[in-house]
Design a protein around this motif. Structure first.
Motif, mmCIF file in Angstrom:
data_model
loop_
_atom_site.group_PDB
_atom_site.id
_atom_site.type_symbol
_atom_site.label_atom_id
_atom_site.label_comp_id
_atom_site.label_asym_id
_atom_site.label_seq_id
_atom_site.Cartn_x
_atom_site.Cartn_y
_atom_site.Cartn_z
ATOM 1 N N VAL A 142 -9.257 -5.988 13.048
ATOM 2 C CA VAL A 142 -10.364 -7.164 12.601
ATOM 3 C C VAL A 142 -10.497 -7.069 11.089
ATOM 4 O O VAL A 142 -10.360 -7.885 10.474
ATOM 5 N N LEU A 143 -10.478 -5.736 10.451
ATOM 6 C CA LEU A 143 -10.420 -5.899 9.000
ATOM 7 C C LEU A 143 -9.601 -6.389 8.179
ATOM 8 O O LEU A 143 -9.339 -6.686 7.364
ATOM 9 N N ASN A 144 -8.288 -6.181 9.041
ATOM 10 C CA ASN A 144 -6.875 -6.819 8.405
ATOM 11 C C ASN A 144 -7.068 -8.254 8.062
ATOM 12 O O ASN A 144 -6.227 -8.753 7.333
ATOM 13 N N THR A 145 -7.857 -9.042 8.945
ATOM 14 C CA THR A 145 -7.819 -10.496 8.945
ATOM 15 C C THR A 145 -8.483 -10.899 7.646
ATOM 16 O O THR A 145 -8.361 -11.838 7.031
ATOM 17 N N THR A 146 -9.314 -9.825 7.004
ATOM 18 C CA THR A 146 -9.897 -10.299 5.678
ATOM 19 C C THR A 146 -9.661 -9.149 4.593
ATOM 20 O O THR A 146 -10.939 -9.050 3.702
ATOM 21 N N SER A 147 -8.690 -8.380 4.924
ATOM 22 C CA SER A 147 -8.697 -7.255 3.795
ATOM 23 C C SER A 147 -8.574 -7.581 2.542
ATOM 24 O O SER A 147 -8.982 -6.746 1.422
ATOM 25 N N SER A 148 -8.129 -8.797 1.842
ATOM 26 C CA SER A 148 -7.868 -9.187 0.763
ATOM 27 C C SER A 148 -9.135 -9.539 0.021
ATOM 28 O O SER A 148 -9.247 -9.241 -1.211
ATOM 29 N N PRO A 172 -14.253 11.602 7.762
ATOM 30 C CA PRO A 172 -12.595 11.463 7.738
ATOM 31 C C PRO A 172 -12.403 10.330 8.638
ATOM 32 O O PRO A 172 -11.333 9.589 8.213
ATOM 33 N N ALA A 173 -13.023 9.973 9.486
ATOM 34 C CA ALA A 173 -12.629 8.859 10.583
ATOM 35 C C ALA A 173 -12.652 7.573 9.877
ATOM 36 O O ALA A 173 -11.702 6.686 9.809
ATOM 37 N N VAL A 174 -13.724 7.341 9.086
ATOM 38 C CA VAL A 174 -13.925 6.134 8.218
ATOM 39 C C VAL A 174 -12.921 5.947 7.153
ATOM 40 O O VAL A 174 -12.207 5.086 6.904
ATOM 41 N N ALA A 175 -12.644 7.272 6.482
ATOM 42 C CA ALA A 175 -11.671 7.227 5.216
ATOM 43 C C ALA A 175 -10.341 6.794 5.986
ATOM 44 O O ALA A 175 -9.595 6.167 5.344
ATOM 45 N N SER A 176 -9.946 7.614 7.146
ATOM 46 C CA SER A 176 -8.688 7.288 7.937
ATOM 47 C C SER A 176 -8.544 5.666 8.379
ATOM 48 O O SER A 176 -7.625 5.009 7.937
ATOM 49 N N MET A 177 -9.679 4.929 8.517
ATOM 50 C CA MET A 177 -9.556 3.609 8.966
ATOM 51 C C MET A 177 -9.319 2.705 7.707
ATOM 52 O O MET A 177 -8.477 1.998 7.878
ATOM 53 N N ALA A 178 -10.135 3.203 6.545
ATOM 54 C CA ALA A 178 -9.883 2.418 5.311
ATOM 55 C C ALA A 178 -8.182 2.534 4.862
ATOM 56 O O ALA A 178 -7.681 1.624 4.528
ATOM 57 N N ALA A 179 -7.668 3.689 5.271
ATOM 58 C CA ALA A 179 -6.225 3.964 4.676
ATOM 59 C C ALA A 179 -5.318 2.966 5.580
ATOM 60 O O ALA A 179 -4.623 2.424 5.061
ATOM 61 N N VAL A 180 -5.828 2.768 6.955
ATOM 62 C CA VAL A 180 -4.783 2.028 7.971
ATOM 63 C C VAL A 180 -4.788 0.604 7.255
ATOM 64 O O VAL A 180 -3.914 0.052 7.293
ATOM 65 N N VAL A 181 -6.132 0.197 6.977
ATOM 66 C CA VAL A 181 -6.417 -1.281 6.697
ATOM 67 C C VAL A 181 -5.283 -1.438 5.408
ATOM 68 O O VAL A 181 -4.615 -2.563 5.151
ATOM 69 N N LEU A 182 -5.722 -0.629 4.342
ATOM 70 C CA LEU A 182 -4.925 -0.869 3.145
ATOM 71 C C LEU A 182 -3.514 -0.781 3.204
ATOM 72 O O LEU A 182 -2.576 -1.453 2.659
ATOM 73 N N LEU A 183 -2.945 0.235 4.074
ATOM 74 C CA LEU A 183 -1.402 0.590 4.196
ATOM 75 C C LEU A 183 -0.724 -0.811 4.737
ATOM 76 O O LEU A 183 0.193 -1.256 4.636
ATOM 77 N N SER A 184 -1.505 -1.550 5.490
ATOM 78 C CA SER A 184 -1.132 -2.582 6.426
ATOM 79 C C SER A 184 -1.314 -3.803 5.647
ATOM 80 O O SER A 184 -1.088 -5.000 6.066
ATOM 81 N N SER A 185 -2.187 -4.159 4.550
ATOM 82 C CA SER A 185 -2.779 -5.103 3.894
ATOM 83 C C SER A 185 -1.652 -5.769 3.061
ATOM 84 O O SER A 185 -1.736 -7.219 2.934
ATOM 85 N N GLY A 186 -0.546 -5.202 2.660
ATOM 86 C CA GLY A 186 0.297 -5.712 1.785
ATOM 87 C C GLY A 186 -0.125 -5.686 0.119
ATOM 88 O O GLY A 186 0.476 -6.332 -0.859
#
Length: 444
Positions: free
Chosen positions: A313-319, A334-348
């Motif tokens: 969901v957050l990937n659609t508005t990560s920019s 840690p789980a929240v930090a991990s989620m943020a990391a995943v979004v950033l890594l896939s954001s381009g």
């Protein structure tokens, strides 16, 4: 309120612990399994099924030696509630038939298990059965004392949860004060009784409990526990209400749903349908508020799939969220930090140096979330996931030169390591995961 489509609800029902285990045991009984005159498999067959489907008592330590000793001490399958309850459900629902002291899967079982309406009919029967037979007092085989059974405690509580705002997660004390129709016991006793019947109902997947027992050893009390009605629970309660003539209208959108219910609803939809549902929900809140609401409901153990859907969901508005996401990399959760990391890594949005920095700091947590999100109650698809071309050797990030402090901080580390130990197709990797899980458990 809104309900998911029948096929999505059916997928959730098939993943619910009770129906999943009942179907697993029905399939396991093929081609035939001898049973006693009480319709229960013999103890040797039961030991095999308990081990295969991990039907262990919740208070049994996870070490192999303790489980082997416990299994060896069993005299009857009836001693193991986590076996006999789903086996009884399989018999009750007609998933298994018994003929001349042998059990076998019912004819046409696999075809029926692919019919959403049939699956929901099975699930609803067990939902009703659990409500009718849940016990607040767990000791003793006799009839439940007045005011302590499921029919005494659950109707008012389920109606209260159904009518509460989306995403509501009241605690036990609140439910006991506000929802019990006739709270005859004192509040402290009522909350303990309620905890027991809700735990039994949680096996149907109708409610989700976030339970933190009392800390100091020897201290009595239920600790802190919040309760949420799941999408399956809303379906079941609405059906109960309609059966007794109570109007329960529906709306057609998840846009007003709380973050937890919204993400859980998306998790059972095909990927291409998730984005269509995500747009209206995001539009109602805006990127920053959506991020805030999602981070509030993804940090605990056992919600990795919710967390993974949250990244989609957050990937659609990560920019529009880059500063907030970078800040969350340093979250104490840690789980929240991990989620943020995943979004950033896939954001381009990151260059190679930025990608390397995120992976250096959060790579093990990201992998734990990937595996945890792929796990199901029986983990039947996990070996295929771990050997897929898109995930080559991802577990090496966790197992090579592990950092015990980092790994222990993530709420899903031990379940993931246990799943790798049981299901990884490479025996050497499975052994390394088993050994690491043992070290993390043994090290304070």
């Amino acid at each position: 309120m809104s309900l998911l489509p029948a096929d999505a609800l059916a997928r959730m029902a098939l993943d619910s612990p009770l129906l999943c285990d009942a179907l697993s045991l029905a399939r396991w009984s093929a081609p035939t399994t001898p049973v006693t005159r009480h319709g229960v498999p013999g103890i040797d067959d039961a030991r095999t099924a308990i081990t295969r489907f991990a039907l262990w008592p919740p208070d049994l330590p996870g070490r192999t030696a303790e489980r082997t000793t416990w299994l060896g001490g069993l005299h009857s399958a009836a001693e193991v509630a986590h076996f006999v309850v789903p086996w009884s459900a399989a018999l009750r629902l007609g998933l298994v038939e018994i003929d001349e002291d042998h059990a076998r899967p019912a004819p046409g079982l696999e075809l029926r298990a692919r019919d959403p309406e049939q699956v929901l009919a099975w699930w609803f029967r067990e939902f009703e059965h659990t409500i009718a037979n849940a016990r607040g007092e767990l000791a003793g085989p006799g009839p439940a004392a007045p005011g302590t059974s499921g029919p005494d405690l659950l109707p008012g509580v389920l109606r209260h949860l159904y009518e509460a705002p989306d995403g509501s997660r009241p605690d036990l004390d609140t439910l006991a004060r506000e929802a019990l129709l006739s709270p005859a016991p004192p509040l402290c006793r009522a909350t303990d009784l309620l905890l027991h019947v809700l735990w039994q109902l949680s096996d149907t997947g109708a409610v989700a409990l976030d339970h933190h027992p009392s800390g100091p050893r020897g201290r009595k009390g239920h600790g802190h526990c919040t309760v949420e009605l799941t999408a399956l629970g809303r379906y079941g309660v609405r059906r109960l209400l309609l059966e007794v003539g109570i109007h329960a209208p529906l709306v057609d959108t998840l846009a007003e749903a709380g973050a937890a219910r919204f993400l859980d609803a998306l998790s059972v939809l095909p990927f291409e349908e998730r984005l269509a549902e995500a747009g209206p929900w995001l539009d109602r809140r805006g990127p920053a508020e959506a991020l805030r609401q999602i981070t509030e409901v993804v940090s605990g153990p056992g919600v990795a799939l919710r967390r993974w859907v949250g990244t989609q969901v957050l990937n659609t508005t990560s920019s529009e969220l880059e500063p907030e996401l970078r800040s969350l990399l340093y979250s104490p959760r840690p789980a929240v930090a991990s989620m943020a990391a995943v979004v950033l890594l896939s954001s381009g949005m990151l260059n190679q140096r930025g990608i390397d920095r995120v992976l250096d700091g959060h790579g093990p947590w990201v992998v734990i979330d990937m595996v945890a999100a792929a796990m199901t109650p029986d983990n039947a698809d996990l070996p295929g996931f771990l050997s897929a071309e898109g995930t080559p050797d991802i577990e090496r990030t966790v197992l090579d030169d592990p950092d015990p402090v980092l790994l222990r901080a993530h709420p899903d580390t031990l379940p993931v390591l246990d799943a790798l130990a049981r299901h990884h197709p490479d025996p050497a990797t499975a052994t390394r995961a088993h050994d690491l899980a043992g070290r993390l458990r043994d090290t304070p």
